[in-house]
Design an enzyme around this catalytic site. Structure first.
Site, PDB file in Angstrom:
ATOM      1  N   ARG A 245       0.866  -1.179   0.000  1.00 22.35           N
ATOM      2  CA  ARG A 245       0.000   0.000   0.000  1.00 22.35           C
ATOM      3  C   ARG A 245       0.903   1.230   0.000  1.00 22.35           C
ATOM      4  O   ARG A 245       1.947   1.239   0.666  1.00 22.35           O
ATOM      5  CB  ARG A 245      -0.909  -0.005   1.235  1.00 22.35           C
ATOM      6  CG  ARG A 245      -1.899  -1.178   1.228  1.00 22.35           C
ATOM      7  CD  ARG A 245      -2.721  -1.231   2.505  1.00 22.35           C
ATOM      8  NE  ARG A 245      -3.632  -2.372   2.482  1.00 22.35           N
ATOM      9  CZ  ARG A 245      -3.302  -3.604   2.852  1.00 22.35           C
ATOM     10  NH1 ARG A 245      -2.064  -3.857   3.299  1.00 22.35           N
ATOM     11  NH2 ARG A 245      -4.185  -4.590   2.805  1.00 22.35           N
ATOM     12  N   LYS A 270      -3.605  -1.446   8.657  1.00 25.85           N
ATOM     13  CA  LYS A 270      -4.913  -1.700   8.046  1.00 25.85           C
ATOM     14  C   LYS A 270      -5.454  -3.071   8.415  1.00 25.85           C
ATOM     15  O   LYS A 270      -6.656  -3.248   8.628  1.00 25.85           O
ATOM     16  CB  LYS A 270      -4.822  -1.561   6.528  1.00 25.85           C
ATOM     17  CG  LYS A 270      -6.182  -1.641   5.817  1.00 25.85           C
ATOM     18  CD  LYS A 270      -6.030  -1.385   4.332  1.00 25.85           C
ATOM     19  CE  LYS A 270      -7.388  -1.442   3.626  1.00 25.85           C
ATOM     20  NZ  LYS A 270      -8.273  -0.334   4.022  1.00 25.85           N
ATOM     21  N   HIS A 334      -1.859   3.523  -5.857  1.00 23.33           N
ATOM     22  CA  HIS A 334      -2.443   2.286  -5.338  1.00 23.33           C
ATOM     23  C   HIS A 334      -2.641   1.258  -6.447  1.00 23.33           C
ATOM     24  O   HIS A 334      -2.786   0.063  -6.182  1.00 23.33           O
ATOM     25  CB  HIS A 334      -3.783   2.589  -4.651  1.00 23.33           C
ATOM     26  CG  HIS A 334      -4.195   1.562  -3.644  1.00 23.33           C
ATOM     27  ND1 HIS A 334      -4.773   0.368  -3.993  1.00 23.33           N
ATOM     28  CD2 HIS A 334      -4.118   1.558  -2.286  1.00 23.33           C
ATOM     29  CE1 HIS A 334      -5.031  -0.335  -2.908  1.00 23.33           C
ATOM     30  NE2 HIS A 334      -4.642   0.361  -1.857  1.00 23.33           N
ATOM     31  N   ARG A 337      -0.793  -2.285  -7.081  1.00 23.73           N
ATOM     32  CA  ARG A 337      -1.242  -3.544  -6.472  1.00 23.73           C
ATOM     33  C   ARG A 337      -2.114  -4.342  -7.453  1.00 23.73           C
ATOM     34  O   ARG A 337      -1.932  -5.551  -7.614  1.00 23.73           O
ATOM     35  CB  ARG A 337      -2.005  -3.244  -5.173  1.00 23.73           C
ATOM     36  CG  ARG A 337      -1.091  -2.709  -4.084  1.00 23.73           C
ATOM     37  CD  ARG A 337      -1.860  -2.140  -2.902  1.00 23.73           C
ATOM     38  NE  ARG A 337      -2.655  -3.114  -2.178  1.00 23.73           N
ATOM     39  CZ  ARG A 337      -2.188  -3.996  -1.318  1.00 23.73           C
ATOM     40  NH1 ARG A 337      -0.875  -4.064  -1.090  1.00 23.73           N
ATOM     41  NH2 ARG A 337      -2.995  -4.812  -0.672  1.00 23.73           N
ATOM     42  N   HIS A 360      -3.762  -9.041   2.304  1.00 27.23           N
ATOM     43  CA  HIS A 360      -5.178  -8.845   2.559  1.00 27.23           C
ATOM     44  C   HIS A 360      -5.546  -9.555   3.853  1.00 27.23           C
ATOM     45  O   HIS A 360      -4.935 -10.550   4.233  1.00 27.23           O
ATOM     46  CB  HIS A 360      -6.018  -9.385   1.398  1.00 27.23           C
ATOM     47  CG  HIS A 360      -5.933  -8.529   0.181  1.00 27.23           C
ATOM     48  ND1 HIS A 360      -6.072  -9.021  -1.097  1.00 27.23           N
ATOM     49  CD2 HIS A 360      -5.703  -7.197   0.034  1.00 27.23           C
ATOM     50  CE1 HIS A 360      -5.948  -8.044  -1.970  1.00 27.23           C
ATOM     51  NE2 HIS A 360      -5.719  -6.928  -1.305  1.00 27.23           N
ATOM     52  N   TYR A 370      -0.573 -16.457  12.084  1.00 24.46           N
ATOM     53  CA  TYR A 370       0.584 -17.168  11.513  1.00 24.46           C
ATOM     54  C   TYR A 370       0.801 -16.813  10.038  1.00 24.46           C
ATOM     55  O   TYR A 370       1.597 -17.444   9.368  1.00 24.46           O
ATOM     56  CB  TYR A 370       0.375 -18.681  11.653  1.00 24.46           C
ATOM     57  CG  TYR A 370       0.292 -19.124  13.088  1.00 24.46           C
ATOM     58  CD1 TYR A 370       1.441 -19.348  13.843  1.00 24.46           C
ATOM     59  CD2 TYR A 370      -0.942 -19.300  13.706  1.00 24.46           C
ATOM     60  CE1 TYR A 370       1.363 -19.746  15.173  1.00 24.46           C
ATOM     61  CE2 TYR A 370      -1.036 -19.698  15.039  1.00 24.46           C
ATOM     62  CZ  TYR A 370       0.126 -19.922  15.758  1.00 24.46           C
ATOM     63  OH  TYR A 370       0.032 -20.300  17.076  1.00 24.46           O
TER      64      TYR A 370
END
Length: 406
Positions: A245, A270, A334, A337, A360, A370
């Site tokens: 990001r 985020k 952006h 991405r 995400h 994890y």
């Protein structure tokens, strides 16, 4: 003769009169209105003057309660105190004790923002202090109704801030729920506001991106030929190579980079997780080149106005616009991405590797804990392959200006 409940219920005002009166005792009487209302009133004399005071309607105020109030008022009259003035002062004192919106909202803000990053906490404070407190801060929770909340939301909507609109509605609901749970409010007027009915469907934020190999190659050549700040050019290169990001790259810190392990490790606010970005040879070379500029400071990409602050959030988009790219319809910072996601998938890379690298949010909180090192070996290979692919696309032709489609 004193009044009784039976007598009060049976008595009605004749239609040819505005009202009739029936007396109880100690100055208490009831006015029977032609409209059907039955009103308790109190007559008393103070300093030689006769005065009247309305107590309330029957049966909301019962006969027993009215007599008790009058008994207290008569004691005040005997002490030379006007009951009307005493009652007004008591009401003002009660109102002063009632919690108002701003202090309760600030208490909620203090509690919920403990685990937030400073930027998010400051944004919440600014919104409240600018958009909410000046209009609602001094109101008690008893006074606030759904139209009061809606009026504030309409102001925000009129200013074109749809994201803020939705967030503020959510914050309102949470503040009222917080107040209810602490016994400071009885209802949540924000829940009476159906956002979709009043403001329509949420418009997804459009983040344009180049998603073809041809356009990606043109973009990489344009970045290579960018004649502005060396720091900005390298930031754009790393955006393409690492597709994080934009805010995460701008705030990259030297202490987060492990040159030996070839990794950038940092906390993603985020999604509230630790993230690892494998560094390709190309990314490492760029970072090595930046060491003389900012390695003695905290941030890799230092601000233009202060070396102690990160690069401005508009810098990369401004650079793209200076190259002739429309950041609202063609490609924005952006958009790197989406470009990587699309082209890596076309190259045949596993979508799980891609999504993990994009960081995400995981649906499962246990998996999230994890997720940092998940598919790490595969992602290392993927990131190097991606860097080599961008080099190949960039070297496919000479630097040419990007032509917008008609």
């Amino acid at each position: 003769m004193a009044l009784t409940d039976v007598q009060i219920r049976k008595t009605a005002c004749p239609t040819d009169k505005a009202q009739i009166k029936k007396y109880d005792a100690d100055g208490l009487f009831m006015a029977f209105k032609r409209s059907g209302k039955k009103v308790w009133r109190y007559r008393f004399t103070l300093a030689g003057k006769e005065k009247l005071l309305t107590l309330g309607d029957y049966p909301a105020l019962t006969l027993k309660e009215a007599r008790k109030i009058v008994g207290e008022f008569n004691l005040e009259v005997m002490r030379g105190v006007d009951p009307a003035i005493a009652r007004a002062k008591k009401k003002q004192k009660d109102d002063d004790c009632k919690p108002t919106f701003e202090p309760v909202a600030r208490e909620w803000m203090e509690q919920v923002s403990r685990d937030w990053v400073d930027k998010s906490a400051q944004k919440l404070t600014t919104w409240m202090e600018v958009d909410v407190f000046p209009y609602m801060g001094g109101m008690t929770f008893e006074e606030i109704e759904a139209p009061d909340v809606l009026l504030i939301l309409r102001r925000v909507y009129a200013a074109g801030h749809e994201y803020k609109l939705r967030k503020l509605h959510s914050y309102f609901s949470r503040i009222f729920s917080f107040a209810i749970s602490h016994g400071k409010a009885k209802r949540n007027p924000a829940k009476d506001i159906v956002m979709r009915d009043l403001f329509g469907k949420v418009n997804s934020e459009h983040r344009p991106a180049f998603t073809t190999a041809t356009d990606a190659g043109k973009l990489m050549r344009m970045i290579e030929g960018y004649e502005g700040s060396h720091l900005t050019r390298d930031a754009l290169k790393l955006m393409a190579l690492m597709f994080t990001r934009p805010g995460e790259l701008r705030q990259m810190k030297w202490k987060e980079i492990d040159f030996k392990a070839k990794q950038w490790r940092y906390f993603v606010s985020k999604t509230s997780v630790e993230h690892i970005v494998p560094l390709s040879e190309q990314a490492l070379a760029i970072l090595e080149g930046l060491k003389p500029i900012s390695s003695h400071l905290e941030y890799v990409f230092i601000g233009a106005r202060s070396v102690h602050r990160p690069m401005s959030n508009n810098t990369m988009n401004a650079a793209l616009r200076s190259m002739g790219i429309d950041t609202k319809t063609e490609h924005c910072s952006h958009g790197f991405r989406a470009m990587a996601r699309t082209l890596l998938a076309e190259k045949g890379w596993n979508t799980d590797f891609i999504e993990r690298q994009l960081c995400h949010k995981e649906r499962d909180a246990t998996v999230e804990a994890y997720a940092r090192a998940k598919y790490l070996d595969d992602r290392c290979l993927m990131m190097q392959d991606w860097a080599d692919y961008l080099d190949a696309l960039r070297d496919g032709a000479q630097v040419i200006p990007f032509k917008r489609s008609a």
